[in-house]
Design an enzyme around this catalytic site. Structure first.
Site, PDB file in Angstrom:
ATOM      1  N   LYS A 206       0.845  -1.215   0.000  1.00  0.00           N
ATOM      2  CA  LYS A 206       0.000   0.000   0.000  1.00  0.00           C
ATOM      3  C   LYS A 206       0.876   1.260   0.000  1.00  0.00           C
ATOM      4  CE  LYS A 206      -3.519  -2.573   2.450  1.00  0.00           C
ATOM      5  NZ  LYS A 206      -4.764  -2.525   3.163  1.00  0.00           N
TER       6      LYS A 206
ATOM      7  N   GLU B 262     -11.468 -10.458  -0.903  1.00  0.00           N
ATOM      8  CA  GLU B 262     -11.094  -9.648   0.246  1.00  0.00           C
ATOM      9  C   GLU B 262     -12.341  -9.006   0.849  1.00  0.00           C
ATOM     10  OE1 GLU B 262      -6.673  -8.585   0.057  1.00  0.00           O
ATOM     11  OE2 GLU B 262      -7.794  -6.930  -0.799  1.00  0.00           O
TER      12      GLU B 262
ATOM     13  N   HIS C 214      -8.737  -2.996  -5.978  1.00  0.00           N
ATOM     14  CA  HIS C 214      -8.655  -3.140  -4.511  1.00  0.00           C
ATOM     15  C   HIS C 214      -9.765  -2.300  -3.877  1.00  0.00           C
ATOM     16  CE1 HIS C 214      -7.162  -2.854  -0.404  1.00  0.00           C
ATOM     17  NE2 HIS C 214      -6.437  -3.917  -0.669  1.00  0.00           N
TER      18      HIS C 214
HETATM   19  C1  PEP Z   1      -5.202  -5.761   1.673  1.00  0.00           C
HETATM   20  O1  PEP Z   1      -5.208  -4.555   1.765  1.00  0.00           O
HETATM   21  O2  PEP Z   1      -5.208  -6.285   0.553  1.00  0.00           O
HETATM   22  C2  PEP Z   1      -5.175  -6.549   2.893  1.00  0.00           C
HETATM   23  C3  PEP Z   1      -5.538  -7.796   2.821  1.00  0.00           C
HETATM   24  O3  PEP Z   1      -4.814  -5.901   4.037  1.00  0.00           O
HETATM   25  P1  PEP Z   1      -4.584  -6.552   5.505  1.00  0.00           P
HETATM   26  O4  PEP Z   1      -3.802  -7.818   5.306  1.00  0.00           O
HETATM   27  O5  PEP Z   1      -3.798  -5.519   6.251  1.00  0.00           O
HETATM   28  O6  PEP Z   1      -5.915  -6.804   6.071  1.00  0.00           O
END
Ligand code: PEP
Length: 256
Positions: free
Chosen positions: A11, A164, A94
């Site tokens: 990120k 996600e 994302h």
């Molecule tokens: C992401 O941003 O793709 C993610 C999975 O973040 P985290 O692992 O910090 O939850």
């Protein structure tokens, strides 16, 4: 059998120097692991330097975003052509892009097309919000997101999907392995419906959302889950390496 993938999404973290330090630490700690794809996605400004530092290793490189035009008056954007010789992968859609930068399914669709044109492999992210999850709308949401992002496209060979759930990203509240496996099975079924059986068997589908070295095995052990997309924990070399090693071990046990 699908090769598992562990991908780190850094990120908007790490300066150039920090990125170089982190990648050196990961490279040094990795050793010989052949049966897992290891991908890191640093910020744009570090891609060229990181590419040099991973040369000769098995670590692969991805970008976190892309613009869909080849070039022109789009101040601040990064085009597919600029990334084509740097990376192998690019994260598209994302939830942070959808939320803070108003990316719609139509935009992710254009970005996927643009990436494929220069042979970048898309890591397409889908996932539902907490209220959608609580209302039992997960299936509807991910089906809609997939349909919009892949509309009009032949099956993109090399496509990777990351499920996600938004409520699990950066919250420390991961889904359970069973929950994630169920939704990922459904995503695979969607790919079969959109394309064919073969595509459903080929597509790698990752889980993402608060994965760390303590809980990774729970996800990677699931039959439908082909690895993880990791945010926070990918910024710590020991965590990221721990997850990669768990994936390698599970894979070894399965094939042995
Ligand atoms: C992401 O941003 O793709 C993610 C999975 O973040 P985290 O692992 O910090 O939850």
């Amino acid at each position: 059998m699908r090769v598992p993938m562990i991908a780190g999404n850094w990120k908007m973290n790490t300066t150039l120097n920090e990125a170089m330090e982190l990648v050196n630490e990961i490279r040094q700690g990795l050793g010989q692991i052949d049966n897992v794809d290891k991908v890191i996605c640093p910020p744009f400004i570090s891609l060229a330097a990181v590419k040099e530092l991973i040369r000769g290793s098995s670590i692969k490189l991805g970008a976190q975003n892309i613009y869909f035009e080849e070039k022109g008056a789009y101040t601040g954007e990064i085009s597919p052509l600029m990334l084509a010789h740097l990376c192998e992968f690019v994260i598209i859609g994302h939830s942070e892009r959808r939320l803070y930068f108003n990316e719609t399914g139509g935009i992710t669709n254009k970005k996927i097309q643009a990436a494929l044109k220069v042979n970048l492999k898309p890591i397409l992210c889908v996932g539902e919000k907490l209220e959608e999850n609580e209302a039992g709308r997960t299936e509807e949401i991910v089906t809609r997101q997939l349909g919009a992002s892949l509309a009009g496209l032949d099956y993109p060979t090399g496509l990777i999907i990351a499920y996600e759930p938004i409520w699990a990203i950066g919250t420390g509240k991961a889904a359970t392995g069973t929950q994630a496996n169920e939704t990922i099975g459904l995503i695979r079924h969607n790919i079969v419906e959109l394309y064919n059986e073969r595509a459903g068997q080929d597509v790698r589908i990752l889980y993402g959302g608060s994965v760390n070295a303590d809980n990774a095995t729970e996800f990677i052990n699931q039959p439908e889950i082909d690895g993880a997309l990791i945010g926070g924990a990918s910024l710590k070399a020991n965590q990221f390496l721990g997850i990669i090693k768990q994936a390698a071990e599970i894979k070894n046990n399965l094939s042995g």
